[in-house]
Each structure stands twice: as C-alpha cells, then as structure tokens.
Design a protein around this motif. Sequence first.
Motif, PDB file in Angstrom:
ATOM      1  N   ALA A  30       0.821  -1.207   0.000  1.00  0.00           N
ATOM      2  CA  ALA A  30       0.000   0.000   0.000  1.00  0.00           C
ATOM      3  C   ALA A  30       0.855   1.257   0.000  1.00  0.00           C
ATOM      4  CB  ALA A  30      -0.932   0.003   1.213  1.00  0.00           C
ATOM      5  N   ALA A  31       2.075   1.164   0.537  1.00  0.00           N
ATOM      6  CA  ALA A  31       2.921   2.345   0.688  1.00  0.00           C
ATOM      7  C   ALA A  31       3.953   2.494  -0.420  1.00  0.00           C
ATOM      8  CB  ALA A  31       3.634   2.306   2.046  1.00  0.00           C
ATOM      9  N   ALA A  32       4.427   1.372  -0.981  1.00  0.00           N
ATOM     10  CA  ALA A  32       5.525   1.467  -1.948  1.00  0.00           C
ATOM     11  C   ALA A  32       5.649   0.158  -2.711  1.00  0.00           C
ATOM     12  CB  ALA A  32       6.846   1.790  -1.235  1.00  0.00           C
ATOM     13  N   THR A  33       6.549   0.190  -3.690  1.00  0.00           N
ATOM     14  CA  THR A  33       6.864  -0.995  -4.479  1.00  0.00           C
ATOM     15  C   THR A  33       8.366  -1.223  -4.459  1.00  0.00           C
ATOM     16  OG1 THR A  33       4.966  -0.815  -5.957  1.00  0.00           O
ATOM     17  CG2 THR A  33       6.884  -1.975  -6.802  1.00  0.00           C
ATOM     18  N   GLY A  34       8.757  -2.494  -4.286  1.00  0.00           N
ATOM     19  CA  GLY A  34      10.164  -2.857  -4.363  1.00  0.00           C
ATOM     20  C   GLY A  34      10.413  -3.666  -5.622  1.00  0.00           C
ATOM     21  N   ALA A  35      11.433  -3.296  -6.393  1.00  0.00           N
ATOM     22  CA  ALA A  35      11.738  -3.979  -7.645  1.00  0.00           C
ATOM     23  C   ALA A  35      13.186  -4.449  -7.626  1.00  0.00           C
ATOM     24  CB  ALA A  35      11.503  -3.054  -8.831  1.00  0.00           C
ATOM     25  N   ALA A  36      13.400  -5.710  -8.041  1.00  0.00           N
ATOM     26  CA  ALA A  36      14.750  -6.277  -8.046  1.00  0.00           C
ATOM     27  C   ALA A  36      14.919  -7.174  -9.253  1.00  0.00           C
ATOM     28  CB  ALA A  36      14.989  -7.073  -6.771  1.00  0.00           C
TER      29      ALA A  36
ATOM     30  N   GLN B 107      -0.049  -0.026   7.707  1.00  0.00           N
ATOM     31  CA  GLN B 107       0.141  -0.324   6.285  1.00  0.00           C
ATOM     32  C   GLN B 107       1.408   0.301   5.692  1.00  0.00           C
ATOM     33  OE1 GLN B 107      -1.666  -2.387   3.864  1.00  0.00           O
ATOM     34  NE2 GLN B 107      -2.092  -3.248   5.880  1.00  0.00           N
ATOM     35  N   GLY B 108       2.287   0.792   6.561  1.00  0.00           N
ATOM     36  CA  GLY B 108       3.602   1.195   6.088  1.00  0.00           C
ATOM     37  C   GLY B 108       4.424  -0.047   5.792  1.00  0.00           C
ATOM     38  N   ALA B 109       5.545   0.131   5.091  1.00  0.00           N
ATOM     39  CA  ALA B 109       6.354  -1.013   4.688  1.00  0.00           C
ATOM     40  C   ALA B 109       7.822  -0.771   4.989  1.00  0.00           C
ATOM     41  CB  ALA B 109       6.171  -1.295   3.198  1.00  0.00           C
ATOM     42  N   MET B 110       8.510  -1.856   5.321  1.00  0.00           N
ATOM     43  CA  MET B 110       9.959  -1.807   5.498  1.00  0.00           C
ATOM     44  C   MET B 110      10.586  -2.771   4.501  1.00  0.00           C
ATOM     45  SD  MET B 110      12.374  -2.336   8.894  1.00  0.00           S
ATOM     46  CE  MET B 110      11.934  -4.054   9.152  1.00  0.00           C
ATOM     47  N   PHE B 111      11.560  -2.280   3.723  1.00  0.00           N
ATOM     48  CA  PHE B 111      12.294  -3.090   2.758  1.00  0.00           C
ATOM     49  C   PHE B 111      13.726  -3.245   3.264  1.00  0.00           C
ATOM     50  CE2 PHE B 111       8.772  -1.334   0.481  1.00  0.00           C
ATOM     51  CZ  PHE B 111       8.419  -2.268  -0.494  1.00  0.00           C
TER      52      PHE B 111
END
Length: 699
Positions: free
Chosen positions: A192-198, A211-215
């Motif tokens: 909901a907060a961000a997208t991680g791409a790898a 609904q925050g996110a930690m990567f």
Amino acid sequence: MGTNAKNKDSFLKQGLRMPVLFAGAAALVICLVLVFVSTNFLINRGGDNDPSGVAGRRAPQGNVETLPGPDESRAEELHGVAVKSPTQSVAEELHGVVEVLAADEEWQAIGPGSVLEAGTRLRTGALSSATLAFYDGSRVVVGPQSELTLDQIQAGRRNVERIVVMTQFSGESQHDVAHSTHTGSRYEVHTAAATGAAKGTKFTVTINASQGAMFQVNEGQVAVTGSETTVLVESGQTTVVNLEEPPAEPAFFFTGQGAVTLTGSTWVVAGQVLTTHTGTVIVGDPQVGDEVFFQGRLQADDTRLVDLIVLLKRSAANRFSLTGIVEDIADGFWTVNGQLIAVTDVTLVDTGIVEDDLVEVEGLIMDDGTLQAETIRRLEKAPGLPFDFTGVVQTMGPEAWVISDITVAITGTTVISGSFESNDMVRVTGWILESGVWLAERIQSVPDETREFEFTGAIESMAPWIVAGVSFETRDWTVIEAGLVISDQVRVKGQVMSDGTWVASEISRLEDLTQVRIVLVGVVTGMDPWVVSGVTLTVDGDTLISRKVVLGMLVRVEIQVLDDGTWKVIRIDPLGKFELPGSCQEVTAVVQSVSGNKVQLEGWPALTLGEDVQVAGELKPNSVVLVQICYDEEGNPQIVYIYIILEPEVVEPPDGGGLPGENVEICHKPNSKNPHTIVVSQSALPGHLGHGDSLGPCP
C-alpha cells in the motif's frame, strides 16, 4: 512502478477481504510477523538447514494437486521441487496453517506440492509459513500471519524475460530472486505504501500496523518507490515507507544476539547499547540474563535504533524446577517440600492435584526471590513421559487434533479450556505413551508471546535432532549435555519461532521424575562452610558453584534429596537483578531465639520485629520460617512478614537409645503413598524429621 494515489483506495479495499480474525488483531500481526526475520534470515536458518517438518510429522491437509519428482534443471536441483511451467509456482515447504482463497470465496488449506497460478491469494496463520518456488529458481518465503496475491507469473529462465509481480497486504515475505540477463525482466512486490523492484537479489518486505512497509536488502539492490520518489537500497541497508510519504533515506541495519544486562527505554545486549522507539517490537518478555536476538537500524549519529527484540532462551539463574510433596494448597500460594510457591491465574496446574501428591513445579524466580510457578504437574501414576508445547490448530476431530504438524490424541479425559477453531494458537500438555501416541491432557489458549515447548523421549537422531518422533533445530547457544547417544532418554526445552520452527535451548539427560528436588533462594552468609539464609549446605567436588558468587549475594541453590534423606547440592548460581539497598527479598531461615521484639535467625544479626510485622503462626526457636526482609536507604534490614514453614517436633529416641554417632531406624516418606523403613545417622535425623519422616519403623 510505484503504487499511485488513485489506486490506493482500491488496494486497501482488497485488504479488507481478510477475515475478522486477521483484521481484528492488526497490532498482534505486527508483533508476530517481524520475528520471522530473526528465525529465518538472521538466526542461521536459511536454506542450508534441514528442511524437515516442524515436529517430524505432517498430517495430510486435504486434496491437493501434487507434482512428480524434480527434473534435471539447475533451479530444481537447488530447491528440490519440480516447477513444470513458467506460469506456475509450487508450494515447496509448508508449516502450520497455509490457505488459499478459492473461487467460492472460502479459504482452503493446501499442502506441499500444491500448484499456484497467477491470481492466487494466499495467507498463513500464526506459527506458520510457506515457501513458494518459481520456474526460474526464484522463491519467496511467506512469514506467519501474512497475506499476498500472485498477480503475474511468467518466470522465464536465463535470457528469457522473467515477470513475477505480487501484492502483499500484511505480514512479511522474504525473496530470493534468481539473476536474469533479460533487460525486460521484472520482480516486484507491491504494498500500500511502496513498491520494491529487483532483478537478482535477496530482500525482505514487512508490513506494519498502519500499512507502512519496510524493505530490507541482504544481497544486491532493490529500487523502492513511493509517492513518486525512488531510492536505491543497497545490500545491508533498509528503508521504511509510510503511507503517502516518500521512502526514508536508506540506513544500514544491524542484527545480533546475546545476554540482556539492561532493559527499559535503553537496552544493553551483549555489550551493545540499543535505543527503543514507539515501534520497537519485543517478543517473549525478556528479562536481565535472558538470551535474545535483536535487529535495528544504525542512525546518522551512530545511535543503534532497535526495531525487534526476541527472546531466545531464558536465563537458568532466574528459573527454578523442583519435585516434591504438596504440603498445603492455599489461595495464591502452595507449599511444596517446605517451599512457598506463588500460583497465579496463568499457572498451568494439572487437574485433581491434592495435598500429599508428588508434583513437579517449574517457573520463574522473581526479583524479590519469590518462586512463581508456571506449571505444576502431578508425577504419580503418570501414563508416560510429559510434553508441553505451544502451536497453531490445523484440524480438529473427535479423536485427534493436528497442532503445528503434531497429531495429539483426544479422549474423554482431555480438558479443553475454551472454544477453538483452525488457526487459533493453543498450549497443549499431556503424555507421550509407550506406543508413541501423544495423549493430550489439556488444551488451552495462551498469550501470543508464549512460545515455549518442553517434551521428553528417546533420541532417534542427532543430525538432524529427532526425539520422540519430533524434529527440532539447535543453535550455537543450545546447551547440550555431554555424552548423549542415540536411544538416551532426554528432556528437550526451547522456543517455538514465529514461523513454527522449534529451536532447542537445552537438551539434557532425563532424570528420575520422582526424585525429590529443592530450589533454595536466599542470601549467602557463609562460604566455609556454605550457609544460605541460615541453612548450612554441604558441597563437594561435583557441586557447580559460579565464580561470581560472593558473600551477601542473593543466590539460587539447586538441591537433590537422596534416598537416605540427605541433601546433595547440585549447583549454586547468582540470582540476577538484585540490589541490596532499597530492595526486598524473601529468605528461608531457622529461628535460633526469640526475645521480646527481637528475633535471631541463623546466619543473620538480631532483627527487630516492628509493630507492623505480620507473623503467620507461632514464632519459636527451631522453627523454619520464610521471611520477607526489606532494606532502607542505609542498607539496614527490616522484617516485613514471617511465615512459619515448619515447626519441627522434638522427639526423644525410643528406649533411651540413639547416642551421638549411633544410627537410628526411621520411616522414610519420599512419597506419602510409598513409605519405607531406612537406617540413618543421628546427624541426618533432624533433616528427615523436618521433611515429614517419623522415628521408628514404618507400620
């Protein structure tokens, strides 16, 4: 790539499809899911450990489509599972409750080998996890109490375009992404907060309560995008993204484990100073002396901001275990072998225990020296070896339940305290019968931070460890008694990690459960001979004495009562978190004399009985008493209350016999239902009479 503002509402509405069980416990979800980092990536679990089941047994979980054995491809050799199509994912390894949302909007359990396609929505329960493998060799480990959808699956290998996209609604996921040389390849995790791409990396995504996110990146790089801002997170770094905010500047993360020496707003673990914050998750209620795992972020000013602290192993010095006869059962306190035991609402007590029963008591030694029971188990007429573990309910039947992959038998005598359904976390106690059946004696709900287990049985394997049919893991800090071999009977204690993995903290040879043991907590007032709170102790070369013990220190003494009634001191350890000035303690002592408002306890100076002192019983010489003593700012002891534990009778030897040095015949009662006649020395007679034996032969 990022989740833009106009589709956030749609995203959150999708998240509302979670059942009430998940949505109503958002805070609990966060307390549980973060632990998954420690149990998999950061406590040496990884892919090198034995991937066998949590407890050595896995019950069938419905009808699922399973695949034939692995082919010769490199990806399948690496992960041990055959993925036959680039448009599919396969459930490689499952623990606990793992379900997918069916076409009829009902959640259905899946088993190992289940084939998942694009559009699949998957969730895990407490103490559960799922490992999903893709055709190109990538895989994702979905942590406990987590939920995600597999949006796109086109996992082409090597120079073929690879597109894997998923959306994570809650919990935690760990990603091991295979390298792709195709420029159009994508591996994305939307939140909901961000997208991680790898493209080829190892990273973890954790969703918090808001609904925050930690990567967190363990290897390679991940581009994290939120609110139209992208940051590049390098190996060893982490970033936090709140809703409708750009990602925080990446910071290096740290992990570690060790003994706790300070708690509060600032913790000290293994010599490292850790600063807590409002979002710090602490699991298992660790205390000073306990072994913990920790994880956090290094700030620009070198402050170590801790995000997670997980109990790994309780300090032996702050725990007790004793076996003996129940002498008194009162509201809030029991007396076992002369020891006053605090019993609370959460103490797990076997049903039907009465006075004169032989029991085993285990629990915590509180800061003031109070022995607080966690479990009280009857040892007489035991049908087998005891077990005690916490797990998640998978299936329930009239004759058996499956709890964290262990099948436990249910009978008419099983006490089920509460109403349970699949995915509930419970504590189970019972007996492992000679046939190998795990017979449940009691099933009850437990606080979510309670994740301990204990069971006994024969060693079947030591690489990997299997005892009584149960597989478990060990760590560098696991205490394993020397000299153990296959077929030895042992007791195993440990912690259930949040993904359902059992990790042993102690493996020890099983003692005779009916042998009486005593734990004495008191102050060292002499060391030659040893005197603890007025009780003189005989130590020998086998006694384990910590070098940290000094005069005036509060200690824990473990004592074994031998068949002839004499005491064998097993070990003496300092009791943590005790400071003399301004503190209180409970001590066991013998009254030497009483004169007016003065009482003389053996090994203590004369103490004054103030007007407010509470005395339970008649105070007289030779009484064995439990005394609470508090110290004023100048360190002067003040009695608060005195509890009479024992008033030994003065018994004259029969027929005028029993001269000093002679032996006498007594009726020894280690178990009130099994007395027998023995001969002891005159010097040992007072100890026997003080523990309930009687002079002369048994009738």
